[in-house]
Scaffold this motif. Structure first.
Motif, PDB file in Angstrom:
ATOM      1  N   ALA A 196       0.946  -1.148  -0.106  1.00  0.00           N
ATOM      2  CA  ALA A 196      -0.007   0.099   0.107  1.00  0.00           C
ATOM      3  C   ALA A 196       0.793   1.211   0.196  1.00  0.00           C
ATOM      4  O   ALA A 196       0.662   2.138  -0.733  1.00  0.00           O
ATOM      5  CB  ALA A 196      -0.798   0.000   1.218  1.00  0.00           C
ATOM      6  N   ASN A 197       1.991   1.205   0.797  1.00  0.00           N
ATOM      7  CA  ASN A 197       2.938   2.561   0.797  1.00  0.00           C
ATOM      8  C   ASN A 197       3.550   2.688  -0.350  1.00  0.00           C
ATOM      9  O   ASN A 197       3.822   3.827  -1.228  1.00  0.00           O
ATOM     10  CB  ASN A 197       3.956   2.222   1.835  1.00  0.00           C
ATOM     11  CG  ASN A 197       3.449   2.336   3.177  1.00  0.00           C
ATOM     12  OD1 ASN A 197       2.284   2.787   3.340  1.00  0.00           O
ATOM     13  ND2 ASN A 197       4.101   1.830   4.300  1.00  0.00           N
ATOM     14  N   LEU A 198       4.005   1.314  -1.280  1.00  0.00           N
ATOM     15  CA  LEU A 198       4.455   1.524  -2.586  1.00  0.00           C
ATOM     16  C   LEU A 198       3.664   2.250  -3.646  1.00  0.00           C
ATOM     17  O   LEU A 198       4.073   2.930  -4.388  1.00  0.00           O
ATOM     18  CB  LEU A 198       5.053   0.261  -3.058  1.00  0.00           C
ATOM     19  CG  LEU A 198       6.159  -0.502  -2.375  1.00  0.00           C
ATOM     20  CD1 LEU A 198       6.528  -1.783  -2.785  1.00  0.00           C
ATOM     21  CD2 LEU A 198       7.365   0.655  -2.372  1.00  0.00           C
ATOM     22  N   ASN A 199       2.146   1.817  -3.639  1.00  0.00           N
ATOM     23  CA  ASN A 199       1.209   2.177  -4.220  1.00  0.00           C
ATOM     24  C   ASN A 199       1.001   3.700  -4.005  1.00  0.00           C
ATOM     25  O   ASN A 199       0.867   4.612  -4.962  1.00  0.00           O
ATOM     26  CB  ASN A 199       0.001   1.403  -3.877  1.00  0.00           C
ATOM     27  CG  ASN A 199      -1.201   1.959  -4.645  1.00  0.00           C
ATOM     28  OD1 ASN A 199      -1.175   1.731  -6.100  1.00  0.00           O
ATOM     29  ND2 ASN A 199      -1.939   2.717  -4.343  1.00  0.00           N
ATOM     30  N   SER A 200       0.891   4.285  -2.661  1.00  0.00           N
ATOM     31  CA  SER A 200       0.808   5.720  -2.570  1.00  0.00           C
ATOM     32  C   SER A 200       1.995   6.410  -2.952  1.00  0.00           C
ATOM     33  O   SER A 200       1.614   7.630  -3.298  1.00  0.00           O
ATOM     34  CB  SER A 200       0.352   5.687  -1.123  1.00  0.00           C
ATOM     35  OG  SER A 200       1.487   5.376  -0.011  1.00  0.00           O
ATOM     36  N   ASP A 201       3.168   5.943  -2.867  1.00  0.00           N
ATOM     37  CA  ASP A 201       4.191   6.513  -3.240  1.00  0.00           C
ATOM     38  C   ASP A 201       4.402   6.652  -4.769  1.00  0.00           C
ATOM     39  O   ASP A 201       5.547   7.300  -5.355  1.00  0.00           O
ATOM     40  CB  ASP A 201       5.574   6.076  -2.523  1.00  0.00           C
ATOM     41  CG  ASP A 201       5.531   6.265  -1.102  1.00  0.00           C
ATOM     42  OD1 ASP A 201       5.030   7.231  -0.706  1.00  0.00           O
ATOM     43  OD2 ASP A 201       6.174   5.606  -0.313  1.00  0.00           O
ATOM     44  N   GLY A 202       3.592   6.100  -5.585  1.00  0.00           N
ATOM     45  CA  GLY A 202       3.679   6.211  -6.890  1.00  0.00           C
ATOM     46  C   GLY A 202       4.736   5.076  -7.325  1.00  0.00           C
ATOM     47  O   GLY A 202       5.001   5.251  -8.730  1.00  0.00           O
TER      48      GLY A 202
END
Length: 226
Positions: A196-202
């Motif tokens: 989820a963090n990798l997703n939110s960080d683009g």
């Protein structure tokens, strides 16, 4: 089950290229071609091992049950030999193998395989070379599991799926979140949080099991420094 001609098989191993027509005929007569569906167990840990297994096509997880939990040792893609150390080194499987998608496997007679190794030095050399490459890869995996933090291990696994398994940055992850944790040495909750963090960080685009790597250089940097 169905038997195919080893001589004209498009998925034959590099080692089998050194077998002559007579030996290929012996190989054909001593092996059985079996198709497995996703979730089918190819062989089980602690069961007797009596065949050499060659994965012609598909995707397989190699996993072992430890004292506390299951650990996925690696993911392999055909064509590749599977279980040679277990079959030649012991009579019992030390781990399990399960198909992650439709997978075709050849079960080869152990006696015939030993005959090829004993009588054909080029065939034996190719088998040894493959075993050495696998061992070196296992060393790297062990170091990364011990010395990298959770985010680095997950970044490494995503790069592995993109570059070594699917050959593209867009893929459907063939593992559940729990299995992904078993592969990377993380809990299911940690896997979900980091993805989820990798997703939110683009860095990636995440939609269920569908993953698109948006920034490969950033992901490789996380893999290296994680």
């Amino acid at each position: 089950m169905n038997e195919k001609s080893c001589k004209f098989c498009s998925n034959r191993s590099s080692a089998s290229n050194f077998l002559n027509d007579k030996e290929l005929k012996m190989l054909e007569e001593s092996c059985v071609d079996v198709q497995f569906q996703k979730g089918d167990v190819i062989f089980r840990q602690n069961a007797l091992s009596s065949n050499i297994i060659f994965v012609k096509s598909g995707l397989v997880k190699i996993h072992i049950t430890g004292p506390e939990r299951e650990q996925i040792l690696k993911i392999i893609k055909g064509p590749i030999y599977l279980g040679i150390p277990t079959t030649l080194g012991d009579k019992v499987n030390h781990y399990s193998a399960t198909a992650l998608m439709e997978t075709r496997v050849c079960f080869i007679s152990l006696d015939s395989f030993k005959d090829f190794i004993a009588s054909n030095s080029d065939f034996a050399y190719e088998i040894i070379t493959e075993l050495c490459k696998n061992e070196l890869g296992h060393f790297d995996h062990c170091v990364n599991q011990v010395q990298k933090q959770s985010q680095g291990r997950i970044a490494e696994a995503l790069c592995f799926f993109a570059e070594d398994i699917f050959d593209e940055p867009n893929f459907s992850l063939p593992l559940s979140r729990q299995e992904f944790g078993d592969l990377t040495g993380n809990s299911r909750e940690s896997v979900s949080r980091i993805l989820a963090n990798l997703n939110s960080d683009g860095v990636i685009s995440l939609n269920g099991k569908n993953i698109q790597i948006l920034n490969m250089e950033r992901l490789k940097s996380i893999r290296k420094n994680g």
